[in-house]
Design an enzyme around this catalytic site. Structure first.
Site, short mmCIF file in Angstrom:
data_model
loop_
_atom_site.label_atom_id
_atom_site.label_comp_id
_atom_site.label_asym_id
_atom_site.label_seq_id
_atom_site.Cartn_x
_atom_site.Cartn_y
_atom_site.Cartn_z
N HIS A 28 3.42 -6.61 11.30
CA HIS A 28 3.70 -7.95 10.80
C HIS A 28 3.34 -8.14 9.33
O HIS A 28 3.94 -8.97 8.64
CB HIS A 28 2.92 -8.98 11.64
N GLN A 62 4.31 -9.69 3.09
CA GLN A 62 4.43 -9.14 1.74
C GLN A 62 5.83 -9.39 1.17
O GLN A 62 5.97 -9.68 -0.03
CB GLN A 62 4.10 -7.64 1.77
N CYS A 103 0.82 -1.22 0.00
CA CYS A 103 0.00 0.00 0.00
C CYS A 103 0.86 1.26 0.00
O CYS A 103 0.45 2.29 -0.53
CB CYS A 103 -0.91 0.02 1.23
#
Length: 368
Positions: free
Chosen positions: A95, A100, A44
């Site tokens: 976390h 990712q 993001c």
């Protein structure tokens, strides 16, 4: 074998990140043909391309150029290790970033060196959290979103509408259920909504096409979808009361103009709350930084040895070849029984091995 990084970091404004949005698989596949090794990390808050070589594998749009970060060598290693440990996240030690990085290693990483680098990053991320307990408290973005709501209203019994049932949406629902909210959920694929219903029986399912009806009667609306466009448009929201909107999506899913009539928070706004919780974790930073520096030394030792690996292999093969040739010459010049020949061969190999080993260690010491 120059290690490089080019991309947009977590401090890049949302409107810039939106201009550099892409499908990971397609983008990764296109870069693989342009360079020997490449890895793509998309979250993001960041868009990062790791690669081996002297030339950047993509053309940078002049609009986003001012926000581009470029690193090389040890700085790339240190950056990725900080990312995997959660030291470069909006929420210190969170976390989700480790998952990712792990996903990038598994699906969007190509090449021996980068595979090793990302493997070390994942391993280090786990070690840092285990040894320091920095993620003892659930401080993901979804958790902070719920804490943000709690600062505005008493969640218990309030109607909260969650649009999107992916990982982020599920975490939000989990936190809301534990607080006694009256939860409604909607997803473009209705099947996924029913899958969430199996996990959380307390939720109510709303048909995606009926979402505006429920938005208008909600106290809070949270959007967490992967849609590349606005899912909630200001002109379609018909409500006189103030609704709290929280946009957890990237690109944004809630039309920004909605804040003229209601309360709107985006990913950028969550940064303020994250600062409060970061204080609880600051004391763990020095320990993690020490773990990072130790792991950097380990990786660089491996990385530097790769530059002379071919030379070392060449020396070893050449030594074996010379020993074989000399024994062949000796056996033709001097008549020896098998036992004597084996003894000479053993001594010659032992002597050669010691000499070669000395030179190899010398090369390694010079490189390291």
């Amino acid at each position: 074998m120059k290690l490089n990084l080019v991309g947009l970091g977590r401090n890049t404004p949302i409107y810039i990140l939106e201009k550099f949005d892409f499908d990971e698989q397609e983008f990764f596949s296109s870069l693989k043909v342009k360079t020997t090794e490449v890895a793509v990390l998309k979250t993001c808050h960041r868009r990062e391309i790791y690669y081996i070589g002297d030339k950047e594998p993509l053309t940078i749009n002049e609009i986003i150029e001012p926000y581009i970060i470029r690193k090389s060598g040890i700085d790339v290693v240190r950056h990725l290790f900080k990312v995997s440990c959660g030291l470069d996240s909006m929420v210190l030690g969170e976390h989700q970033i480790l998952s990712q990085v792990k996903n990038t290693h598994k699906n969007f990483c190509h090449g021996k060196i980068l595979n090793k680098l990302f493997n070390e990053a994942v391993s280090l991320g786990k070690e840092a959290r285990t040894k320091t307990g920095i993620n003892k408290y659930p401080l993901s973005i979804s958790y902070i979103a719920v804490k943000l709501i709690e600062e505005q209203i008493n969640i218990e019994g309030k109607k909260i509408f969650v649009i999107g049932t992916g990982m982020m949406g599920q975490k939000v629902i989990k936190y809301l259920v534990s607080r006694g909210a009256d939860i409604y959920i909607s997803n473009r694929t209705i099947k996924k909504a029913y899958e969430i219903k199996k996990m959380f029986s307390e939720v109510n399912i709303v048909d995606f096409e009926e979402k505006y009806k429920h938005i208008s009667s909600s106290d809070v609306v949270i959007s967490a979808t992967n849609a590349p466009h606005y899912v909630v448009e200001e002109k379609k929201v018909n409500s006189q009361k103030n609704i709290i909107f929280i946009d957890l999506s990237m690109p944004r899913n809630i039309e920004p103009s909605i804040k003229e009539y209601h309360t709107l928070y985006t990913l950028e706004d969550l940064n303020e709350i994250s600062k409060k919780y970061n204080k609880l974790r600051q004391e763990k930073i020095s320990t993690i930084q020490n773990l990072i520096e130790t792991r950097i030394k380990k990786f660089l030792t491996w990385y530097k040895l790769q530059t002379v690996k071919d030379d070392i292999l060449y020396i070893q093969n050449l030594a074996e070849k010379l020993v074989y040739e000399e024994i062949e010459k000796l056996s033709k010049k001097i008549l020896l029984d098998d036992n004597s020949l084996k003894q000479i061969q053993k001594s010659l190999k032992s002597c050669t091995k010691k000499i070669v080993s000395y030179h190899i260690n010398y090369i390694k010491e010079k490189v390291i």
